[in-house]
Design a protein around this motif. Structure first.
Motif, mmCIF file in Angstrom:
data_model
loop_
_atom_site.group_PDB
_atom_site.id
_atom_site.type_symbol
_atom_site.label_atom_id
_atom_site.label_comp_id
_atom_site.label_asym_id
_atom_site.label_seq_id
_atom_site.Cartn_x
_atom_site.Cartn_y
_atom_site.Cartn_z
ATOM 1 N N TYR A 16 0.841 -1.209 0.000
ATOM 2 C CA TYR A 16 0.000 0.000 0.000
ATOM 3 C C TYR A 16 0.869 1.249 0.000
ATOM 4 O O TYR A 16 1.922 1.283 0.629
ATOM 5 C CB TYR A 16 -0.923 0.019 1.223
ATOM 6 C CG TYR A 16 -1.843 -1.165 1.294
ATOM 7 C CD1 TYR A 16 -2.498 -1.620 0.148
ATOM 8 C CD2 TYR A 16 -2.057 -1.845 2.483
ATOM 9 C CE1 TYR A 16 -3.341 -2.715 0.203
ATOM 10 C CE2 TYR A 16 -2.901 -2.942 2.544
ATOM 11 C CZ TYR A 16 -3.539 -3.370 1.401
ATOM 12 O OH TYR A 16 -4.367 -4.451 1.455
ATOM 13 N N ASN A 18 -0.221 4.487 0.846
ATOM 14 C CA ASN A 18 -0.517 5.479 1.878
ATOM 15 C C ASN A 18 -1.246 4.854 3.040
ATOM 16 O O ASN A 18 -1.988 3.885 2.873
ATOM 17 C CB ASN A 18 -1.401 6.588 1.303
ATOM 18 C CG ASN A 18 -0.668 7.365 0.245
ATOM 19 O OD1 ASN A 18 0.378 7.965 0.496
ATOM 20 N ND2 ASN A 18 -1.190 7.312 -0.973
ATOM 21 N N ARG A 20 -4.166 4.825 5.767
ATOM 22 C CA ARG A 20 -5.522 5.337 5.875
ATOM 23 C C ARG A 20 -5.560 6.292 7.058
ATOM 24 O O ARG A 20 -4.660 6.276 7.898
ATOM 25 C CB ARG A 20 -6.483 4.171 6.118
ATOM 26 C CG ARG A 20 -6.566 3.227 4.927
ATOM 27 C CD ARG A 20 -8.000 2.790 4.725
ATOM 28 N NE ARG A 20 -8.120 1.843 3.628
ATOM 29 C CZ ARG A 20 -8.598 0.613 3.770
ATOM 30 N NH1 ARG A 20 -9.003 0.187 4.954
ATOM 31 N NH2 ARG A 20 -8.714 -0.177 2.740
ATOM 32 N N GLN A 23 -4.129 5.640 10.798
ATOM 33 C CA GLN A 23 -3.247 4.477 10.949
ATOM 34 C C GLN A 23 -1.861 4.886 11.424
ATOM 35 O O GLN A 23 -1.329 4.296 12.361
ATOM 36 C CB GLN A 23 -3.152 3.695 9.631
ATOM 37 C CG GLN A 23 -4.327 2.778 9.397
ATOM 38 C CD GLN A 23 -4.204 2.009 8.087
ATOM 39 O OE1 GLN A 23 -3.600 2.483 7.124
ATOM 40 N NE2 GLN A 23 -4.793 0.834 8.034
ATOM 41 N N PRO A 41 -14.166 1.368 12.205
ATOM 42 C CA PRO A 41 -15.219 0.504 11.677
ATOM 43 C C PRO A 41 -14.621 -0.732 11.017
ATOM 44 O O PRO A 41 -13.444 -0.732 10.669
ATOM 45 C CB PRO A 41 -15.904 1.382 10.630
ATOM 46 C CG PRO A 41 -14.880 2.376 10.227
ATOM 47 C CD PRO A 41 -14.052 2.617 11.454
ATOM 48 N N THR A 42 -15.432 -1.752 10.870
ATOM 49 C CA THR A 42 -15.005 -2.948 10.163
ATOM 50 C C THR A 42 -14.480 -2.545 8.793
ATOM 51 O O THR A 42 -15.110 -1.762 8.108
ATOM 52 C CB THR A 42 -16.213 -3.880 9.973
ATOM 53 O OG1 THR A 42 -16.831 -4.019 11.237
ATOM 54 C CG2 THR A 42 -15.793 -5.226 9.470
ATOM 55 N N GLY A 43 -13.346 -3.084 8.435
ATOM 56 C CA GLY A 43 -12.780 -2.743 7.143
ATOM 57 C C GLY A 43 -11.964 -1.472 7.168
ATOM 58 O O GLY A 43 -11.401 -1.064 6.161
ATOM 59 N N GLY A 44 -11.894 -0.837 8.322
ATOM 60 C CA GLY A 44 -11.159 0.424 8.416
ATOM 61 C C GLY A 44 -9.652 0.241 8.341
ATOM 62 O O GLY A 44 -8.928 1.182 8.038
ATOM 63 N N GLY A 45 -9.200 -0.978 8.617
ATOM 64 C CA GLY A 45 -7.760 -1.225 8.550
ATOM 65 C C GLY A 45 -7.103 -1.256 9.908
ATOM 66 O O GLY A 45 -6.029 -0.699 10.104
ATOM 67 N N LYS A 46 -7.727 -1.957 10.833
ATOM 68 C CA LYS A 46 -7.175 -2.040 12.180
ATOM 69 C C LYS A 46 -5.899 -2.887 12.214
ATOM 70 O O LYS A 46 -4.962 -2.562 12.926
ATOM 71 C CB LYS A 46 -8.207 -2.662 13.134
ATOM 72 C CG LYS A 46 -9.302 -1.693 13.549
ATOM 73 C CD LYS A 46 -10.225 -2.308 14.569
ATOM 74 C CE LYS A 46 -11.179 -3.330 13.956
ATOM 75 N NZ LYS A 46 -12.105 -2.750 12.971
ATOM 76 N N SER A 47 -5.908 -3.972 11.449
ATOM 77 C CA SER A 47 -4.812 -4.935 11.580
ATOM 78 C C SER A 47 -3.453 -4.289 11.346
ATOM 79 O O SER A 47 -2.501 -4.543 12.082
ATOM 80 C CB SER A 47 -5.007 -6.083 10.593
ATOM 81 O OG SER A 47 -6.349 -6.451 10.542
ATOM 82 N N ILE A 48 -3.369 -3.468 10.298
ATOM 83 C CA ILE A 48 -2.092 -2.828 9.971
ATOM 84 C C ILE A 48 -1.548 -2.069 11.185
ATOM 85 O O ILE A 48 -0.346 -1.980 11.364
ATOM 86 C CB ILE A 48 -2.301 -1.833 8.798
ATOM 87 C CG1 ILE A 48 -2.786 -2.576 7.559
ATOM 88 C CG2 ILE A 48 -1.046 -1.021 8.534
ATOM 89 C CD1 ILE A 48 -1.752 -2.980 6.585
ATOM 90 N N ARG A 322 -14.739 -4.309 2.126
ATOM 91 C CA ARG A 322 -13.686 -4.044 3.105
ATOM 92 C C ARG A 322 -12.376 -3.702 2.430
ATOM 93 O O ARG A 322 -11.479 -3.139 3.038
ATOM 94 C CB ARG A 322 -13.509 -5.253 4.015
ATOM 95 C CG ARG A 322 -14.689 -5.431 4.926
ATOM 96 C CD ARG A 322 -14.556 -6.635 5.788
ATOM 97 N NE ARG A 322 -13.383 -6.523 6.641
ATOM 98 C CZ ARG A 322 -13.206 -7.275 7.709
ATOM 99 N NH1 ARG A 322 -14.112 -8.164 8.022
ATOM 100 N NH2 ARG A 322 -12.134 -7.145 8.448
HETATM 101 P P1 ADP Z 1 -10.527 -4.271 10.099
HETATM 102 O O1 ADP Z 1 -9.722 -5.263 10.905
HETATM 103 O O2 ADP Z 1 -10.483 -2.894 10.646
HETATM 104 O O3 ADP Z 1 -11.916 -4.732 9.814
HETATM 105 P P2 ADP Z 1 -8.615 -4.885 8.092
HETATM 106 O O4 ADP Z 1 -7.419 -4.635 8.906
HETATM 107 O O5 ADP Z 1 -8.991 -6.302 7.826
HETATM 108 O O6 ADP Z 1 -9.857 -4.128 8.693
HETATM 109 O O7 ADP Z 1 -8.456 -4.095 6.720
HETATM 110 C C1 ADP Z 1 -9.480 -4.109 5.755
HETATM 111 C C2 ADP Z 1 -8.882 -4.126 4.353
HETATM 112 O O8 ADP Z 1 -8.244 -2.875 4.080
HETATM 113 C C3 ADP Z 1 -7.836 -5.194 4.186
HETATM 114 O O9 ADP Z 1 -8.007 -5.773 2.903
HETATM 115 C C4 ADP Z 1 -6.550 -4.417 4.282
HETATM 116 O O10 ADP Z 1 -5.504 -5.070 3.624
HETATM 117 C C5 ADP Z 1 -6.919 -3.096 3.630
HETATM 118 N N1 ADP Z 1 -6.067 -1.974 4.078
HETATM 119 C C6 ADP Z 1 -5.675 -1.697 5.339
HETATM 120 N N2 ADP Z 1 -4.888 -0.600 5.365
HETATM 121 C C7 ADP Z 1 -4.791 -0.151 4.096
HETATM 122 C C8 ADP Z 1 -4.115 0.959 3.471
HETATM 123 N N3 ADP Z 1 -3.387 1.826 4.170
HETATM 124 N N4 ADP Z 1 -4.245 1.082 2.130
HETATM 125 C C9 ADP Z 1 -4.978 0.213 1.419
HETATM 126 N N5 ADP Z 1 -5.632 -0.843 1.947
HETATM 127 C C10 ADP Z 1 -5.548 -1.032 3.269
#
Ligand code: ADP
Ligand code: ZN
Length: 713
Positions: A16, A18, A20, A23, A41-48, A322
């Motif tokens: 990626y 940038n 979000r 982050q 929110p779900t799909g917001g990108g928490k894992s990163i 997501r």
């Molecule tokens: P959550 O756990 O918040 O529901 P995820 O961590 O699973 O969300 O992330 C949702 C999706 O967004 C995943 O496919 C992830 O790879 C993608 N994602 C996360 N951060 C970024 C980013 N900075 N740029 C593009 N995609 C991202």
């Protein structure tokens, strides 16, 4: 760790470009060593937010995650990006556990996922205390709260982490947490002055749509027809209807299945897995389906029935898109659903009936909205959207209001004359002059307003009466068989000639129908793009099957879409696509570049003009040994164009022999001249210095050669 280094790691490992919103701030907070509570929110990108520190800081990050299937998916995804990770939970055999523990012990894991049971079990402590820890991440942290519906006892026993490992920061993450839960998280984990990050709950890529709940199956078939092969969920109210809807879709050749809590666990697993692997496209399910699905390429969610509240609804539509790519949410709404739900809620043994009914009412208001739906949703979560979203049906088709005074008077007059004793259906039938038997028996055909609304369809009457309900002009007595009653406001309309503004629903429907036909006239460009997307999807599937992982672990839909639009022709271009990190480039780069190239070549052969197609055609002829002049003739382009194409290919690392166009000694001469003139070296200047005896393209090739060699040294 500065932002640039963090961004480089983001590109390298996840592909990626940038971060979000929020982050980086969260990651930075962890780098400094502070605790944090993250609401996203779900799909917001928490894992990163925890994975990136886990990868870039020395040591191992231990992640607590409550669902075995989620753990597995996360670890799979990390491994797909070349990051050593593993999980420990009850699904592993003793040997497998021992192996993972050994890996962790030797510091070979960047992330170790554990179930809450594992985390609090005394047998885990010895290993935990031997690890070089860089972070604890507590996922789905709302499970800590006894108030919530996902309460997990073990989550309340993790206070020891802070006591035993005071130096290791803790980040708690969740998608659902009100103030109370948030406070629980902080106190139960013993967090020290944690930074609290609350992201916007907005999911702008999900298009919001509400349609009247008539001929639902027909509408669903239309809807899916425009989105064939895409993954979607149809949420139904009852177990039985999940089965019925699935059967109807299957009968039309759609790869559908159903899922509800009444199925045996093995069957539920099968359906979930088939969906995850893109083998089943549509799952018709009760709300039991969802928690534990980490599938990023769910493209749409349909609500066959009105959900009970906005929280649930938002969580369910949040399962779409997501990956950030365009996704659709479609809600069917009928008054019938409201009545059924009210019935269920009032009969339930619960102290909170009033609250639940109030929540249902908010849900209904959303469905009835005549202004931007996203604004309504977000305001429910305490967020204010400054402008209309432009991505909901109301924004796209602003309702047209009209003077509905006469219509309202007719309806209210009928309600009066019927003694406030009938429900909506009967009221409409009276207005439309129906010959229904019971109606005639009751003598309702004798009242003055009988048949006075025959010019309006029953469906439109339903819409109009619903609007009147929201304007407070009528009431439904839910405790008296749902009969329609008058209000103080209705008297003002009946006796004081107060004007009523209503919205023409049929006009909205017509506009929608018109838009639907318009959507079908896609451009040729779009079609080519869709076709390539399909090709790439197939390739992804093959690879996924081969490797035994879900397709989205290979690449997300969003990544494939960008590939289909950009059509990268070399590694450098492929690398710039979002979602292509180093590991994936190395593993799949060739396969995808090859597929794109073949596709472009095929299209060009067919005479379809495709970006990059002309360049490719030139390269193919060159490879077959044609000289530039011949290629130009064959392709009906100028020789100059052919040279340009070949130069571009050369610069992109294709096998183009420079010496075919400019001899070694001439290269030397050109380079000498080039070095003798000050920067910037214009081709024209070199050309003139050489006494205009050398061709432009030769100079270009020589310079490209120089650049390449310069890089190699
Ligand atoms: P959550 O756990 O918040 O529901 P995820 O961590 O699973 O969300 O992330 C949702 C999706 O967004 C995943 O496919 C992830 O790879 C993608 N994602 C996360 N951060 C970024 C980013 N900075 N740029 C593009 N995609 C991202
Ligand atoms: Zn809107």
């Amino acid at each position: 760790m500065n932002q640039r280094a963090a961004r480089e790691a983001l590109k390298k490992y996840f592909g990626y470009d940038n971060f979000r919103p929020q982050q980086f701030e969260i990651i930075d907070n962890i780098y400094i060593g502070y605790d944090a509570v993250v609401l996203m929110p779900t799909g917001g990108g928490k894992s990163i937010c925890y994975q990136l520190p886990a990868i870039t800081l020395p040591g191992t990050c231990v992640v607590v995650s409550p669902l075995i299937s989620l753990m597995k998916d996360q670890v799979e995804a990390l491994k797909g990006n070349g990051i050593p990770a593993a999980y420990l939970n009850s699904s592993l055999s003793v040997d497998e556990q021992r192996y993972v523990e050994d890996e962790a012990y030797h510091g070979r894991l960047r992330l170790l996922y554990v179930s809450p049971e594992k985390m609090v079990s005394p047998s885990f402590m010895p290993l935990l205390s031997k690890l070089k820890l860089n972070l604890f991440a507590i996922d789905e942290a709302h499970c800590i709260s006894a108030w919530g519906h996902d309460f997990r006892q073990e989550y309340t026993q993790m206070r020891f982490l802070k006591r035993q490992f005071p130096r290791v920061p803790i980040v708690a993450l969740t998608a659902t947490a009100d103030k109370l839960t948030r406070r629980d998280i902080v106190t139960q984990l013993g967090l020290r002055e944690p930074a609290v990050f609350i992201s916007s709950f907005d999911r702008p890529n999900i298009s919001l749509n509400v349609r009247p709940g008539q001929k639902r199956i027909e509408q669903i078939l239309d809807f899916i027809g425009e989105r064939s092969q895409q993954a979607g969920i149809v949420y139904c109210l009852s177990r039985k209807s999940t089965e019925q809807v699935a059967a109807k879709l299957i009968a039309k050749g759609i790869r559908a299945d159903f899922y509800h809590a009444g199925l045996p666990a093995a069957e539920r697993n099968r359906v979930q897995e088939a969906f995850t692997n893109d083998e089943v496209h549509v799952v018709c399910a009760t709300v039991a389906f969802g928690m534990g699905i980490d599938k990023s390429n769910v493209r749409w969610v349909i609500h066959y029935n009105l959900p009970q509240n906005i929280e649930g609804y938002y969580q369910e539509i949040g399962r779409a898109g997501r990956d950030g790519a365009q996704a659709d949410a479609l809600l069917f709404y009928s008054f019938q659903d409201v009545m059924v739900l009210r019935d269920i809620l009032t009969k339930e043994e619960s102290k909170n009936t009033e609250i639940k009914l109030a929540k249902l009412e908010r849900m209904q208001q959303y469905a009835d909205a005549l202004n931007c739906r996203r604004k309504i949703l977000l305001s429910y979560f305490g967020e204010h959207l400054a402008e209309d979203c432009g991505n909901c049906d109301v924004c796209k088709n602003p309702p047209q209001s009209f003077d509905g005074t006469v219509i309202a008077q007719k309806a209210l007059s009928a309600v009066t004359r019927l003694g406030e004793k009938v429900g909506l259906r009967m009221l409409i039938d009276v207005l439309r002059g129906s010959r229904r038997k019971d109606l005639l028996q009751l003598g309702y055909d004798q009242i003055k307003t009988y048949g006075m609304g025959a010019d309006i369809t029953a469906n439109d009457w339903m819409d109009l009466l619903r609007q009147m309900l929201h304007l407070g002009l009528i009431e439904i007595a839910y405790d008296q068989n749902n009969v329609v009653k008058l209000t103080a406001a209705s008297r003002a309309v009946l006796f004081e000639k107060q004007a009523v503004t209503l919205v023409r629903m049929s006009a909205i429907r017509e506009q929608r129908a018109a838009r639907k036909t318009k959507v079908k006239t896609v451009t040729q460009r779009q079609r080519v793009r869709d076709e390539l997307f399909e090709v790439l999807r197939q390739l992804r599937r093959q690879i996924a099957v081969q490797k035994g992982v879900p397709p989205y672990i290979v690449f997300s839909d969003a990544t494939l879409e960008e590939m289909a639009a950009e059509r990268p022709s070399n590694e450098r271009e492929l690398r710039s696509i979002s979602g292509v990190g180093e590991q994936k480039l190395a593993r799949y780069g060739r396969a995808f570049l090859g597929a794109i190239r073949d596709f472009v070549a095929d299209k060009t052969q067919e005479g379809v003009r495709v970006k990059g197609g002309s360049q490719l055609a030139t390269l193919q002829l060159y490879r077959r040994g044609f000289p530039p002049e011949q290629i130009a003739l064959e392709r009906d382009v100028t020789v100059q164009t052919v040279y340009n194409h070949l130069l571009e290919h050369y610069q992109n690392g294709e096998e183009v022999r420079v010496q075919d166009f400019v001899s070694k000694p001439l290269i030397q001469t050109i380079l000498l001249v080039a070095e003798s003139i000050p920067e910037p070296r214009s081709i024209k200047a070199i050309y003139e210095r050489l006494g205009e005896r050398v061709d432009y393209h030769q100079i270009r090739f020589a310079l490209a050669y120089l650049e390449k060699k310069g890089k190699e040294v």
